[in-house]
Design an enzyme around this catalytic site. Structure first.
Site, short mmCIF file in Angstrom:
data_model
loop_
_atom_site.label_atom_id
_atom_site.label_comp_id
_atom_site.label_asym_id
_atom_site.label_seq_id
_atom_site.Cartn_x
_atom_site.Cartn_y
_atom_site.Cartn_z
N ASP A 1 3.38 8.29 14.40
CA ASP A 1 2.19 8.16 13.73
C ASP A 1 1.38 9.23 14.40
O ASP A 1 0.82 8.56 15.31
CB ASP A 1 1.76 6.70 13.75
CG ASP A 1 0.34 6.24 13.03
OD1 ASP A 1 -0.28 7.47 12.53
OD2 ASP A 1 -0.16 5.33 12.93
N TYR B 1 2.71 7.48 19.25
CA TYR B 1 1.37 7.00 18.50
C TYR B 1 0.14 7.53 19.13
O TYR B 1 -0.49 7.05 19.70
CB TYR B 1 1.36 5.36 18.84
CG TYR B 1 0.41 4.74 18.14
CD1 TYR B 1 -0.09 4.93 16.69
CD2 TYR B 1 -0.47 3.75 18.71
CE1 TYR B 1 -1.14 4.19 15.99
CE2 TYR B 1 -1.55 3.22 18.03
CZ TYR B 1 -2.05 3.38 16.80
OH TYR B 1 -2.68 2.75 16.02
N GLU C 1 3.01 0.76 17.32
CA GLU C 1 2.17 -0.24 16.92
C GLU C 1 3.01 -1.60 16.84
O GLU C 1 2.87 -2.54 16.28
CB GLU C 1 1.37 -0.11 15.63
CG GLU C 1 0.00 0.44 15.86
CD GLU C 1 -1.06 0.43 14.93
OE1 GLU C 1 -2.10 -0.59 15.57
OE2 GLU C 1 -1.14 0.77 13.88
N ASN D 1 -1.42 10.03 12.93
CA ASN D 1 -3.01 9.89 12.60
C ASN D 1 -3.38 11.47 12.20
O ASN D 1 -4.81 11.67 12.65
CB ASN D 1 -3.63 9.13 13.80
CG ASN D 1 -3.46 7.53 13.42
OD1 ASN D 1 -3.69 7.11 12.30
ND2 ASN D 1 -3.31 6.80 14.47
#
Length: 263
Positions: free
Chosen positions: A150, A109, A34, A152
């Site tokens: 990340d 990501y 990000e 998620n």
DNA sequence: ATGACTACTCCCAGTAGA
């Protein structure tokens, strides 16, 4: 050899934190997510001044990933194979040379996937199946490989403060957790869980509702290791102290130490 | 709980994040 991952939630907002933390942690390789800017807008000079090589795969406004390395990159490759129509900047692979062979690091990501009744959730699951295929191919090489970023994904109930409230969330749905488990089923090791089985090892705290103060966190930032990397695993850390800094990212850095000799 | 934060953007209310 220290390898770290951090979702900085805008590298331009977080450049002072990033520079301070790089000095504290002294990682050899860093995966950033990000970054939220195009390649030309990445503050590379401040990071190069600390001795890092910098490679970015940026995007305007959203997403964007970067690799920092004190060792020179032999090669870097953006984008995850398997969908030429996917324009999100979410993946960047780098290769560095060791004394014996190479080390491959994939910075990722993974899509959030919420709300799950929209097209965002199938996109997440498809992205995860592409990552599974990538991992299968890379594991054939029998080399040190680190998938860091990340994800998620909340892997287990002990990785969230109130699991009952998350059962239908894209980060914790059964299909999400099953897909993550299939990565481990390939022979990848969840680095944090290899050294620490305690609940509540969070890497993210929402900005809202005093989540940090109440320690209502999630463990969603992970480093997955091939057998040739996990055999060399020495230590894992979560730098949660940066979440208490002024104007922090909602994620904190996670790092591993691998006993690998550099050239 | 209609909520809560933060950061982005054709500049500022709407979108996205998790």
């Amino acid at each position: 050899m220290r390898i770290a991952t951090w979702n900085v939630n805008s590298v331009r907002q977080r450049i002072d934190h990033l520079v301070t933390w790089l000095g504290d942690c002294a990682p050899d390789i860093v995966c950033l997510q990000e970054i939220k800017c195009v390649d030309e807008a990445f503050p590379r000079e401040a990071i190069e001044a600390l001795g890092y090589n910098v490679v970015t795969h940026g995007q305007k406004t959203f997403n964007g990933v970067a690799l920092l390395s004190k060792l020179p990159f032999e090669e870097t490759t953006p984008r995850l194979a398997g969908d030429d129509d996917d324009v999100h900047a979410r993946f960047l692979e780098g290769v560095v040379t060791l004394k014996h062979g190479v080390l491959r690091v994939a910075c990722l990501y993974l899509p959030n996937g919420n709300p799950p009744e929209t097209e965002k959730y199938p996109y997440k699951l498809k992205w995860m199946s592409r990552l599974l295929e990538y991992s299968k191919q890379r594991l054939l090489a029998e080399e040190p490989l680190v998938l860091a970023g990340d994800f998620n994904v909340i892997p287990k109930a002990e990785d969230v403060h109130n699991p009952a409230a998350w059962v239908n969330d894209a980060l914790f749905r059964p299909a999400t957790r099953e897909s993550f488990q299939s990565l481990l089923g390939l022979g990848l090791t969840d680095a944090l869980r290899a050294v620490n089985d305690a609940p509540g090892q969070y890497t993210f705290w929402d900005y809202q509702a005093g989540a940090w103060q109440k320690n209502h966190g999630l463990r969603i930032d992970h480093l997955l290791l091939s057998p040739q990397a996990s055999d060399r695993l020495v230590d894992v850390g979560i730098d949660s102290y940066v979440r208490a800094w002024e104007k922090p990212s909602d994620h904190v850095p996670v790092w591993i130490d691998l006993d690998l000799e550099t050239a």
